[in-house]
Each structure stands twice: as structure tokens, then as C-alpha cells.
Design a protein around this motif. Structure first.
Motif, PDB file in Angstrom:
ATOM      1  N   PHE A 295       7.575  20.687   9.936  1.00 43.46           N
ATOM      2  CA  PHE A 295       6.836  20.223   9.023  1.00 43.46           C
ATOM      3  C   PHE A 295       7.975  19.373   7.535  1.00 43.46           C
ATOM      4  O   PHE A 295       7.767  19.218   6.920  1.00 43.46           O
ATOM      5  N   LYS A 296       9.460  18.841   8.450  1.00 44.60           N
ATOM      6  CA  LYS A 296       9.604  18.118   7.054  1.00 44.60           C
ATOM      7  C   LYS A 296      10.239  16.784   8.471  1.00 44.60           C
ATOM      8  O   LYS A 296      11.296  16.143   9.405  1.00 44.60           O
ATOM      9  N   PHE A 297       9.580  15.597   8.366  1.00 44.55           N
ATOM     10  CA  PHE A 297      10.001  14.346   9.259  1.00 44.55           C
ATOM     11  C   PHE A 297       9.272  13.256   8.791  1.00 44.55           C
ATOM     12  O   PHE A 297       8.365  13.324   7.939  1.00 44.55           O
TER      13      PHE A 297
ATOM     14  N   ASN B 257       7.004  16.040   3.657  1.00 38.73           N
ATOM     15  CA  ASN B 257       8.099  17.007   3.240  1.00 38.73           C
ATOM     16  C   ASN B 257       9.579  16.118   3.303  1.00 38.73           C
ATOM     17  O   ASN B 257      10.583  17.131   3.128  1.00 38.73           O
ATOM     18  N   TYR B 258       9.075  14.756   3.553  1.00 42.68           N
ATOM     19  CA  TYR B 258      10.798  14.123   3.053  1.00 42.68           C
ATOM     20  C   TYR B 258      11.057  13.226   2.248  1.00 42.68           C
ATOM     21  O   TYR B 258      11.522  11.933   2.441  1.00 42.68           O
ATOM     22  N   ASP B 259      10.954  13.721   1.805  1.00 42.35           N
ATOM     23  CA  ASP B 259      10.766  12.637  -0.032  1.00 42.35           C
ATOM     24  C   ASP B 259      12.499  11.919  -0.583  1.00 42.35           C
ATOM     25  O   ASP B 259      13.095  13.174   0.028  1.00 42.35           O
TER      26      ASP B 259
ATOM     27  N   PRO C 182       0.707  -0.981   0.228  1.00 47.62           N
ATOM     28  CA  PRO C 182      -0.237   0.268  -0.012  1.00 47.62           C
ATOM     29  C   PRO C 182       1.239   1.559   0.001  1.00 47.62           C
ATOM     30  O   PRO C 182       1.815   1.603   0.271  1.00 47.62           O
ATOM     31  N   TYR C 183       0.522   2.121  -1.048  1.00 45.40           N
ATOM     32  CA  TYR C 183       1.545   3.291  -0.849  1.00 45.40           C
ATOM     33  C   TYR C 183       0.249   4.651  -1.304  1.00 45.40           C
ATOM     34  O   TYR C 183      -0.472   4.441  -2.167  1.00 45.40           O
ATOM     35  N   LEU C 184       0.267   5.804  -0.317  1.00 44.64           N
ATOM     36  CA  LEU C 184      -0.513   6.776  -0.395  1.00 44.64           C
ATOM     37  C   LEU C 184       0.414   7.697  -0.113  1.00 44.64           C
ATOM     38  O   LEU C 184       0.705   7.818   0.388  1.00 44.64           O
ATOM     39  N   TRP C 185      -0.690   8.597  -0.912  1.00 42.96           N
ATOM     40  CA  TRP C 185       0.122  10.132  -1.156  1.00 42.96           C
ATOM     41  C   TRP C 185      -0.683  11.404  -1.562  1.00 42.96           C
ATOM     42  O   TRP C 185      -1.543  11.354  -2.172  1.00 42.96           O
TER      43      TRP C 185
ATOM     44  N   GLY D 214       1.310  22.853  -0.822  1.00 41.27           N
ATOM     45  CA  GLY D 214       2.781  23.000  -0.670  1.00 41.27           C
ATOM     46  C   GLY D 214       3.334  22.043   0.212  1.00 41.27           C
ATOM     47  O   GLY D 214       4.613  21.885   0.621  1.00 41.27           O
ATOM     48  N   LYS D 215       2.610  21.350   0.972  1.00 37.56           N
ATOM     49  CA  LYS D 215       2.662  20.150   2.033  1.00 37.56           C
ATOM     50  C   LYS D 215       2.616  18.750   0.410  1.00 37.56           C
ATOM     51  O   LYS D 215       1.262  18.576   0.975  1.00 37.56           O
ATOM     52  N   SER D 216       3.939  17.789   0.511  1.00 36.00           N
ATOM     53  CA  SER D 216       3.793  16.759   0.620  1.00 36.00           C
ATOM     54  C   SER D 216       4.172  15.458   1.678  1.00 36.00           C
ATOM     55  O   SER D 216       4.285  15.340   2.419  1.00 36.00           O
ATOM     56  N   ILE D 217       2.528  14.709   1.607  1.00 39.21           N
ATOM     57  CA  ILE D 217       2.494  13.140   2.265  1.00 39.21           C
ATOM     58  C   ILE D 217       2.196  12.003   1.515  1.00 39.21           C
ATOM     59  O   ILE D 217       1.783  12.223   0.603  1.00 39.21           O
TER      60      ILE D 217
END
Length: 157
Positions: free
Chosen positions: A102-104, A121-123, A70-73, A78-81
């Protein structure tokens, strides 16, 4: 056949208990390989897409089993989850990075194993973890506690 939560139970080929009848998507509980084939329901389009593909292949008698992580995004404001795995029943969370900024990345563990990972925001760490999980490699709690990410590439300790 339905489970106690009302989901249609299917096997690894997305077939119900009736020969030739297949089901996929938000309505099903299916065996998730990375959780020892525990029957789970994951209501997300990525899973529904894969399940539908597997069901269609098996309708055509290809004998294909579901084996996906499973992979969700999402990206909002402006925030990447990102999220991968299946964290149901986790007993600890190890956070690396900066929550205030907000980078973790958050590693969800059960006993000694990482069962899911979420990031903001940790891609691309979550994608890399999905690859590791998809390859069938276990990620141990001790591997993520130190902050050393060399285990993702197989380099280092």
C-alpha cells in the motif's frame, strides 16, 4: 443552460449564459484549463471552494478566471490517499511502488500525456505533480515510465 448530464454550464468566470448569474459547486460543468478547457464536473469541496471564490470575485466585477488543478486527499485507517488532475478518458496506468505494501503512485495517461496521478502513502509526489500541472507544464508518459522522478524538480535528464 444545462448540459446533457444536467449540469449548469458556466464559463471561466463561473457565469452562466445569463449575464450576472453565477453558479458553482457540484451542480456545474466548468472549463478545466489543464484539459484544454473541456467542460467537466468535479464534485469535490476543493473545487466548489475555488469555484465559489471565483464566482464571488466576478460578482464584484474583478474579471477573474478559474485556473486550478483538481486535488483530492483523505487519510483513513492510517493510509494516506492523494489524487490530482482529471483522469476521465485515460488509456493507461503506470504504477510505481508496491501495491501489496500500500505504498505506490499511479500515473493515469491519455496518449502520451499524464492526465492524473493517484497515490497511497507516497507523499508528497501528488502535491508536486499538482504544482507541475498548475504551472502549465505537460508531463509525458515517457517521463514516468522509467521511475526517475527528477522531472518533478527539473533536475536530471
Amino acid at each position: 443552460n444545462m448540459d446533457s448530464k444536467g449540469f449548469i454550464v458556466v464559463n471561466k468566470m463561473m457565469q452562466t449564459n445569463f449575464p450576472g448569474i453565477f453558479a458553482a459547486g457540484d451542480a456545474v460543468a466548468f472549463p478545466l484549463a489543464l484539459r484544454n478547457n473541456k467542460k467537466v464536473n468535479i464534485p469535490h469541496w476543493q473545487m466548489a471552494h475555488m469555484q465559489g471564490r471565483i464566482a464571488a470575485l466576478n460578482m464584484l466585477a474583478h474579471g477573474t478566471e478559474i485556473s486550478t488543478v483538481p486535488y483530492l486527499w483523505t487519510a483513513m485507517f492510517g493510509k494516506s490517499i492523494r489524487y490530482t488532475g482529471h483522469g476521465e478518458g485515460f488509456d493507461d496506468v503506470i504504477i510505481q511502488g508496491d501495491l501489496d505494501e500500500f505504498k505506490f503512485v499511479a500515473f493515469y495517461t491519455k496518449n502520451d500525456e499524464v492526465v492524473a496521478v493517484a497515490s497511497m502513502n507516497y507523499d508528497p509526489i501528488v502535491s508536486k505533480v499538482a504544482d507541475v500541472m498548475g504551472a502549465g507544464r505537460a508531463i509525458r508518459k515517457r517521463d514516468v515510465e522509467t521511475g526517475d522522478m527528477s522531472w518533478l524538480t527539473g533536475k536530471g535528464s
